[in-house]
Motif scaffolding. Structure first.
Motif, PDB file in Angstrom:
ATOM      1  N   GLN A   1     -41.585 -27.771   2.300  1.00  0.00           N
ATOM      2  CA  GLN A   1     -41.301 -29.202   2.319  1.00  0.00           C
ATOM      3  C   GLN A   1     -40.004 -29.478   3.080  1.00  0.00           C
ATOM      4  N   GLN A   2     -39.049 -28.595   2.941  1.00  0.00           N
ATOM      5  CA  GLN A   2     -37.763 -28.749   3.616  1.00  0.00           C
ATOM      6  C   GLN A   2     -37.170 -27.367   3.852  1.00  0.00           C
ATOM      7  N   GLU A   3     -35.983 -27.306   4.410  1.00  0.00           N
ATOM      8  CA  GLU A   3     -35.388 -26.019   4.788  1.00  0.00           C
ATOM      9  C   GLU A   3     -34.967 -25.180   3.592  1.00  0.00           C
ATOM     10  N   HIS A   4     -34.564 -25.811   2.520  1.00  0.00           N
ATOM     11  CA  HIS A   4     -34.114 -25.109   1.309  1.00  0.00           C
ATOM     12  C   HIS A   4     -34.972 -25.579   0.137  1.00  0.00           C
ATOM     13  N   PHE A   5     -35.085 -24.721  -0.873  1.00  0.00           N
ATOM     14  CA  PHE A   5     -35.743 -25.159  -2.102  1.00  0.00           C
ATOM     15  C   PHE A   5     -35.032 -24.555  -3.301  1.00  0.00           C
ATOM     16  N   THR A   6     -35.095 -25.291  -4.406  1.00  0.00           N
ATOM     17  CA  THR A   6     -34.462 -24.872  -5.658  1.00  0.00           C
ATOM     18  C   THR A   6     -35.500 -24.907  -6.773  1.00  0.00           C
ATOM     19  N   LEU A   7     -35.560 -23.826  -7.511  1.00  0.00           N
ATOM     20  CA  LEU A   7     -36.429 -23.751  -8.684  1.00  0.00           C
ATOM     21  C   LEU A   7     -35.556 -23.797  -9.926  1.00  0.00           C
ATOM     22  N   LYS A   8     -35.986 -24.583 -10.892  1.00  0.00           N
ATOM     23  CA  LYS A   8     -35.289 -24.649 -12.178  1.00  0.00           C
ATOM     24  C   LYS A   8     -36.295 -24.234 -13.236  1.00  0.00           C
ATOM     25  N   ILE A   9     -35.972 -23.165 -13.957  1.00  0.00           N
ATOM     26  CA  ILE A   9     -36.816 -22.679 -15.049  1.00  0.00           C
ATOM     27  C   ILE A   9     -36.082 -23.020 -16.336  1.00  0.00           C
ATOM     28  N   SER A  10     -36.715 -23.831 -17.163  1.00  0.00           N
ATOM     29  CA  SER A  10     -36.031 -24.281 -18.377  1.00  0.00           C
ATOM     30  C   SER A  10     -36.954 -24.191 -19.580  1.00  0.00           C
ATOM     31  N   GLY A  11     -36.345 -24.243 -20.734  1.00  0.00           N
ATOM     32  CA  GLY A  11     -37.062 -24.158 -22.001  1.00  0.00           C
ATOM     33  C   GLY A  11     -36.444 -23.072 -22.857  1.00  0.00           C
ATOM     34  N   GLU A  12     -36.991 -22.942 -24.051  1.00  0.00           N
ATOM     35  CA  GLU A  12     -36.492 -21.923 -24.977  1.00  0.00           C
ATOM     36  C   GLU A  12     -36.731 -20.522 -24.432  1.00  0.00           C
ATOM     37  N   GLU A  13     -37.643 -20.409 -23.471  1.00  0.00           N
ATOM     38  CA  GLU A  13     -37.960 -19.106 -22.886  1.00  0.00           C
ATOM     39  C   GLU A  13     -36.703 -18.423 -22.343  1.00  0.00           C
ATOM     40  N   MET A  14     -35.803 -19.189 -21.789  1.00  0.00           N
ATOM     41  CA  MET A  14     -34.648 -18.585 -21.144  1.00  0.00           C
ATOM     42  C   MET A  14     -33.773 -17.829 -22.144  1.00  0.00           C
ATOM     43  N   ASP A  15     -33.765 -18.249 -23.391  1.00  0.00           N
ATOM     44  CA  ASP A  15     -33.011 -17.521 -24.412  1.00  0.00           C
ATOM     45  C   ASP A  15     -33.799 -16.330 -24.942  1.00  0.00           C
ATOM     46  N   ASN A  16     -35.123 -16.392 -24.857  1.00  0.00           N
ATOM     47  CA  ASN A  16     -35.961 -15.353 -25.433  1.00  0.00           C
ATOM     48  C   ASN A  16     -36.327 -14.246 -24.447  1.00  0.00           C
ATOM     49  N   PHE A  17     -36.287 -14.526 -23.156  1.00  0.00           N
ATOM     50  CA  PHE A  17     -36.737 -13.554 -22.166  1.00  0.00           C
ATOM     51  C   PHE A  17     -35.578 -12.967 -21.388  1.00  0.00           C
ATOM     52  N   GLN A  18     -35.709 -11.691 -21.107  1.00  0.00           N
ATOM     53  CA  GLN A  18     -34.738 -11.011 -20.263  1.00  0.00           C
ATOM     54  C   GLN A  18     -35.414 -10.805 -18.907  1.00  0.00           C
ATOM     55  N   ILE A  19     -34.742 -11.222 -17.835  1.00  0.00           N
ATOM     56  CA  ILE A  19     -35.314 -11.060 -16.499  1.00  0.00           C
ATOM     57  C   ILE A  19     -35.090  -9.616 -16.058  1.00  0.00           C
TER      58      ILE A  19
ATOM     59  N   THR B   1     -40.786 -24.965 -18.584  1.00  0.00           N
ATOM     60  CA  THR B   1     -40.931 -25.931 -17.499  1.00  0.00           C
ATOM     61  C   THR B   1     -40.355 -25.319 -16.238  1.00  0.00           C
ATOM     62  N   VAL B   2     -41.136 -25.346 -15.150  1.00  0.00           N
ATOM     63  CA  VAL B   2     -40.664 -24.898 -13.839  1.00  0.00           C
ATOM     64  C   VAL B   2     -40.641 -26.128 -12.954  1.00  0.00           C
ATOM     65  N   THR B   3     -39.462 -26.429 -12.387  1.00  0.00           N
ATOM     66  CA  THR B   3     -39.280 -27.625 -11.576  1.00  0.00           C
ATOM     67  C   THR B   3     -38.872 -27.238 -10.166  1.00  0.00           C
ATOM     68  N   LEU B   4     -39.474 -27.895  -9.178  1.00  0.00           N
ATOM     69  CA  LEU B   4     -39.155 -27.669  -7.767  1.00  0.00           C
ATOM     70  C   LEU B   4     -38.337 -28.837  -7.250  1.00  0.00           C
ATOM     71  N   ASP B   5     -37.130 -28.563  -6.784  1.00  0.00           N
ATOM     72  CA  ASP B   5     -36.244 -29.568  -6.183  1.00  0.00           C
ATOM     73  C   ASP B   5     -36.108 -30.835  -7.019  1.00  0.00           C
ATOM     74  N   GLN B   6     -36.045 -30.695  -8.317  1.00  0.00           N
ATOM     75  CA  GLN B   6     -35.874 -31.799  -9.268  1.00  0.00           C
ATOM     76  C   GLN B   6     -36.937 -32.883  -9.104  1.00  0.00           C
ATOM     77  N   GLN B   7     -38.128 -32.505  -8.606  1.00  0.00           N
ATOM     78  CA  GLN B   7     -39.203 -33.490  -8.422  1.00  0.00           C
ATOM     79  C   GLN B   7     -40.473 -33.015  -9.099  1.00  0.00           C
TER      80      GLN B   7
END
Length: 169
Positions: free
Chosen positions: A87-105, A152-158
């Protein structure tokens, strides 16, 4: 053909109550059917990896697709694949939810150019590749606690995708 004598209670050589014996046989058959069903569902992925577990969600416009495992096991590796359309030159992913406290990457490919976290959210940024197919991000996760975890996985806050993962002990 059944022998009616076999279904009669008797006292010699051992006291038998055939009514209870027939009931026990029926309960055994039900138990075998339940065990077979549990094994079959487990082999298909109800308790971890498999056809019933592997699934995916996408936004309506197809700009963001997430493939993940619906069911996981405590301390076992799980995979998440995120596909982004250009869609554009850069992209940002935001992964949010309780998962982030429960999962180790365990792994993250490709490595982001910028990463930040706040509360229950992880923000990762990349440059968009020149490929018309877009970008793919692979994340290897390991669950730390059993339970139900909305993500929730969000792309470029949209565009965003919401899903739930179940982690068994």
């Amino acid at each position: 053909m059944k022998n009616k004598d076999e279904e009669r209670s008797r006292r010699y050589p051992v006291v038998e109550h055939m009514r209870w014996q027939i009931l026990e046989w029926k309960i055994q058959r039900i138990g075998y059917a339940c065990l077979f069903t549990i094994v079959l569902l487990g082999a298909c992925g109800l308790f971890s990896k498999g056809v019933l577990s592997d699934t995916g969600k996408a936004t309506d416009d197809g700009s963001l697709q997430v493939e993940y495992e619906r069911f996981g096991r405590l301390d076992s590796d799980m995979a998440m694949t995120i596909r982004v359309k250009p869609q554009q030159e850069h992209f940002t992913l935001k992964i949010s939810g309780e998962e982030m406290d429960n999962f180790q990457i365990q792994s993250l490919q490709p490595q982001p150019q910028r990463a930040s976290s706040s509360k229950n959210a992880l923000e990762l940024s990349w440059d968009m590749p020149r490929s018309p197919a877009g970008a793919t991000v692979w994340i290897g996760l390991q669950a730390q606690n059993p339970g139900r975890y909305p993500v929730t996985v969000t792309l470029d806050q949209q565009a965003s995708v919401h899903f739930t993962q179940w982690i068994y002990p």
